[in-house]
Design an enzyme around this catalytic site. Structure first.
Site, mmCIF file in Angstrom:
data_model
loop_
_atom_site.group_PDB
_atom_site.id
_atom_site.type_symbol
_atom_site.label_atom_id
_atom_site.label_comp_id
_atom_site.label_asym_id
_atom_site.label_seq_id
_atom_site.Cartn_x
_atom_site.Cartn_y
_atom_site.Cartn_z
ATOM 1 N N PHE A 1 -7.391 44.301 4.477
ATOM 2 C CA PHE A 1 -6.856 42.948 4.285
ATOM 3 C C PHE A 1 -6.950 42.087 5.545
ATOM 4 O O PHE A 1 -6.924 40.865 5.468
ATOM 5 C CB PHE A 1 -5.383 43.026 3.823
ATOM 6 N N LYS B 1 -16.027 45.984 -2.341
ATOM 7 C CA LYS B 1 -14.666 46.091 -2.882
ATOM 8 C C LYS B 1 -13.720 45.634 -1.778
ATOM 9 O O LYS B 1 -13.342 46.403 -0.901
ATOM 10 C CB LYS B 1 -14.390 47.549 -3.272
ATOM 11 N N GLU C 1 -7.340 44.067 -2.073
ATOM 12 C CA GLU C 1 -6.706 43.374 -3.198
ATOM 13 C C GLU C 1 -5.627 42.402 -2.735
ATOM 14 O O GLU C 1 -5.111 41.612 -3.515
ATOM 15 C CB GLU C 1 -6.129 44.402 -4.182
ATOM 16 N N SER D 1 -7.250 51.976 6.991
ATOM 17 C CA SER D 1 -6.350 52.851 7.750
ATOM 18 C C SER D 1 -6.937 54.271 7.848
ATOM 19 O O SER D 1 -7.790 54.652 7.051
ATOM 20 C CB SER D 1 -4.980 52.895 7.072
ATOM 21 N N CYS E 1 -7.209 45.446 14.114
ATOM 22 C CA CYS E 1 -7.472 46.829 14.508
ATOM 23 C C CYS E 1 -7.755 46.918 16.002
ATOM 24 O O CYS E 1 -7.728 47.999 16.571
ATOM 25 C CB CYS E 1 -8.640 47.385 13.732
ATOM 26 N N GLU F 1 0.629 54.020 13.841
ATOM 27 C CA GLU F 1 0.102 52.650 13.886
ATOM 28 C C GLU F 1 1.089 51.742 13.162
ATOM 29 O O GLU F 1 1.405 51.966 11.991
ATOM 30 C CB GLU F 1 -1.266 52.581 13.196
HETATM 31 P P1 NAD Z 1 -5.913 50.296 3.785
HETATM 32 O O1 NAD Z 1 -6.442 51.583 4.266
HETATM 33 O O2 NAD Z 1 -4.589 50.266 3.101
HETATM 34 O O3 NAD Z 1 -6.948 49.631 2.737
HETATM 35 C C1 NAD Z 1 -8.313 49.508 3.032
HETATM 36 C C2 NAD Z 1 -9.091 49.516 1.724
HETATM 37 O O4 NAD Z 1 -8.891 50.770 1.066
HETATM 38 C C3 NAD Z 1 -8.659 48.443 0.745
HETATM 39 O O5 NAD Z 1 -9.796 47.925 0.115
HETATM 40 C C4 NAD Z 1 -7.749 49.187 -0.231
HETATM 41 O O6 NAD Z 1 -7.798 48.646 -1.527
HETATM 42 C C5 NAD Z 1 -8.310 50.593 -0.220
HETATM 43 N N1 NAD Z 1 -7.267 51.620 -0.360
HETATM 44 C C6 NAD Z 1 -5.979 51.554 0.040
HETATM 45 N N2 NAD Z 1 -5.342 52.722 -0.220
HETATM 46 C C7 NAD Z 1 -6.249 53.550 -0.771
HETATM 47 C C8 NAD Z 1 -6.208 54.896 -1.236
HETATM 48 N N3 NAD Z 1 -5.086 55.608 -1.177
HETATM 49 N N4 NAD Z 1 -7.341 55.436 -1.734
HETATM 50 C C9 NAD Z 1 -8.484 54.728 -1.793
HETATM 51 N N5 NAD Z 1 -8.573 53.436 -1.360
HETATM 52 C C10 NAD Z 1 -7.481 52.856 -0.867
HETATM 53 O O7 NAD Z 1 -5.931 49.297 5.013
HETATM 54 P P2 NAD Z 1 -5.338 47.820 5.090
HETATM 55 O O8 NAD Z 1 -3.859 47.899 5.094
HETATM 56 O O9 NAD Z 1 -5.997 46.926 4.101
HETATM 57 O O10 NAD Z 1 -5.883 47.364 6.526
HETATM 58 C C11 NAD Z 1 -5.231 47.701 7.724
HETATM 59 C C12 NAD Z 1 -5.772 48.970 8.310
HETATM 60 O O11 NAD Z 1 -7.178 48.846 8.538
HETATM 61 C C13 NAD Z 1 -5.190 49.284 9.676
HETATM 62 O O12 NAD Z 1 -4.978 50.670 9.753
HETATM 63 C C14 NAD Z 1 -6.264 48.842 10.644
HETATM 64 O O13 NAD Z 1 -6.229 49.480 11.909
HETATM 65 C C15 NAD Z 1 -7.480 49.196 9.888
HETATM 66 N N6 NAD Z 1 -8.638 48.447 10.346
HETATM 67 C C16 NAD Z 1 -9.566 49.120 11.096
HETATM 68 C C17 NAD Z 1 -10.655 48.437 11.590
HETATM 69 C C18 NAD Z 1 -11.671 49.141 12.415
HETATM 70 O O14 NAD Z 1 -12.684 48.539 12.685
HETATM 71 N N7 NAD Z 1 -11.484 50.368 12.814
HETATM 72 C C19 NAD Z 1 -10.824 47.076 11.312
HETATM 73 C C20 NAD Z 1 -9.862 46.430 10.528
HETATM 74 C C21 NAD Z 1 -8.770 47.135 10.056
#
Ligand code: NAD
Length: 511
Positions: free
Chosen positions: A159, A183, A186, A236, A291, A392
């Site tokens: 997000f 994808k 959401e 994450s 991130c 985090e």
């Molecule tokens: P998230 O892991 O909750 O979601 C990321 C994606 O995975 C979304 O599209 C979501 O719909 C999907 N998702 C969520 N839970 C899932 C599950 N249990 N099984 C399968 N798919 C699932 O992350 P977020 O809250 O949207 O974003 C923040 C996180 O992203 C933080 O941990 C941040 O550090 C990380 N991030 C990392 C980078 C990087 O380059 N390393 C860059 C941006 C964000």
């Protein structure tokens, strides 16, 4: 008492984009999309069924052969057109980012600008895909290498950068000749659809870029789908690990970027005003939902007090308000749940023995009280066994850890487990050089608090911040989205040379 609903508060329905057009699906399930600055429901997003994910993959698979065979000149022309449209509509896209994510407008514009730079890199694809050629490797034998697209590839994005992270992926993937299924998160899905619309307007053939919305169900279908050759994931760490393991077990190529706990180390010889300003910007910009945010400030050799004082002074006047207001320096968090989760760490930290030096719950807010607000927070005297250090938080909470030496700081980072970014602030070149060499992180800043690589390098962390071998965008992106092939050829008659059955000169190629 019911509250009056303004036109802005009426909900929109956000649908998929499949085969070059909006796709209104069955939507047995939908998710809410909020305006984080007002706390109101701004839209509802369709969640894809398995059949809808399959439809997107089918559209991408159908588009693949023609797109793979489209000349580099034509592909590049589409990318240049996309680049122009993106630049022209930057403000519109930034406004969309602010409306669903909450970040301030300047920050949203910055996110689009960083994404635009990846498109510009992808415009050079003709140069990037050039192979190697060796003449006369053996008698009459030439060798050349090719890089070819994989087929249908998928991107799953978080997000916090709803425009930039998709732009890290699909421009380069399609430049390489692949077709793409995106994808997005959401929580703020509209930017992805907007990008797909712009790409179509730029002349991208239908089916080359598709967007399906949803939560974990849609992700699971992508990971299992036999028609998808590779998956790029950013999110994450727990989900990144799951995506990596599941997609790799299904035979796909995977790069899965995870979470972070970025340390900003300040040595006593650093310019303290600069370091404090950088810590505020890197800790609280985009409400800490980056991130590459600095989440741990490592004060070396007794410089903690001066840093904390300067940060407190700067934060006291920091304007927290809606991203649409030009005066705002920091916006709300993305959802009410996330805001509550982040704020809970203040109590967790206090219970563990950290000092709440700045409590963002008390910060003046220049916005609608229904918004998901939390002002900048500073936890002092944090130690490495505390949950506020190991987990985090992903919000405007900066932890101060005080250590005696640079060795201590390097050891702290190594033991932390994450390894996305790390920064050092110092005027000592030798110390900086040592930090650069020894630190356990994939992206390093020297007197730069958010060292996001420019588009012609690649972005990626180490350890629990990345599962997979290749980083995103830049040269690694080209490698990830292509397969290598080496061709050894000869056009002279075999009989003209002395032939042997022995390897490696079968066919007389050693002649
Ligand atoms: P998230 O892991 O909750 O979601 C990321 C994606 O995975 C979304 O599209 C979501 O719909 C999907 N998702 C969520 N839970 C899932 C599950 N249990 N099984 C399968 N798919 C699932 O992350 P977020 O809250 O949207 O974003 C923040 C996180 O992203 C933080 O941990 C941040 O550090 C990380 N991030 C990392 C980078 C990087 O380059 N390393 C860059 C941006 C964000």
């Amino acid at each position: 008492m019911t509250q009056a609903v303004t036109p802005q508060e009426q909900t929109r329905r956000i649908t998929h984009w499949i085969g070059g057009k909006p796709w209104v699906g069955d939507a047995a399930r939908r998710g809410p999309v909020f305006d984080p600055a007002t706390g109101t429901l701004a839209g509802e997003v369709d969640f894809a069924t398995d059949a809808e994910v399959d439809a997107a993959v089918a559209a991408a698979a159908q588009a693949f052969p023609a797109w793979r065979d489209t000349s580099l000149a034509r592909r590049t022309a589409v990318l240049f057109g996309f680049r122009e449209l993106l630049a022209a509509r930057l403000d519109e896209l930034a406004a969309l980012v602010t409306s669903e994510h909450g970040k301030v407008r300047a920050d949203a514009a910055g996110e689009v600008a960083r994404g635009l730079e990846v498109v510009e890199f992808a415009c050079g694809i003709a140069q990037l895909l050039k192979g190697e050629f060796t003449e006369h490797a053996s008698g009459g034998v030439n060798v050349h290498s090719l890089r070819q697209p994989l087929g249908v590839v998928a991107g799953i994005t978080p997000f916090n950068f709803p425009a930039m992270v998709p732009l890290w992926m699909f421009p380069l993937a399609i430049a390489c000749g692949n077709t793409f299924v995106l994808k997005p998160s959401e929580k703020d899905p509209s930017s992805a659809v907007y990008l797909a619309e712009l790409a179509a307007e730029a002349g991208l053939p239908e089916g080359v870029l598709n967007v399906v919305h949803g939560d974990r169900d849609a992700v699971e279908r992508i990971l299992a789908h036999p028609g998808i050759a590779a998956v790029s994931f950013v999110g994450s760490t727990a989900v990144a690990r799951h995506v990596y393991e599941t997609a790799a077990a299904a035979g796909k190529r995977v790069q899965a970027l995870g979470g972070a706990k970025n340390h900003m180390v300040v040595l006593p010889d650093a310019d303290m005003a600069d370091a404090a300003e950088a810590a505020v910007s890197a800790g609280f910009g985009s409400a800490g939902e980056r991130c590459m945010a600095a989440s741990v400030l490592v004060a070396v050799g007794g410089c903690g007090d001066v840093l904390v004082d300067r940060i407190r002074e700067r934060v006291s006047g920091l304007v927290v308000g809606p991203g649409t207001d030009e005066a705002s320096e920091m916006g709300p968090l993305v959802t009410a749940e996330h805001r509550a989760h982040v704020a809970s760490y203040l109590d967790v930290g206090a219970a563990e023995g950290a000092k709440v030096a700045i409590d963002g719950r008390d910060h003046d807010i220049a916005g609608d009280p229904r918004g998901f607000w939390l002002g900048p927070c500073l936890l002092d005297d944090v130690s490495p066994e505390m949950r506020v250090y190991t987990e985090e938080i992903f919000g405007p909470v900066l932890s101060v850890v005080r250590v005696a030496t640079l060795d201590d700081a390097l050891g702290l980072i190594e033991r932390n487990g994450y390894g996305n970014g790390a920064a050092i602030f110092t005027n000592d070149g030798a110390a900086a050089q040592r930090f650069e060499t020894e630190v356990e992180a994939g992206m390093v800043g020297v007197n730069i608090s958010i060292p996001v690589p420019v588009s012609y390098y690649s972005f990626g962390g180490w350890n629990s911040s990345l599962f997979g071998d290749l980083h995103v965008y830049g040269p690694d992106g080209v490698r990830f989205y292509t397969r290598g092939k080496v061709v050894t050829s000869r056009w002279h008659a075999i009989a003209a040379h002395h032939s042997s059955l022995a390897f490696p000169n079968a066919g007389g190629s050693d002649g």
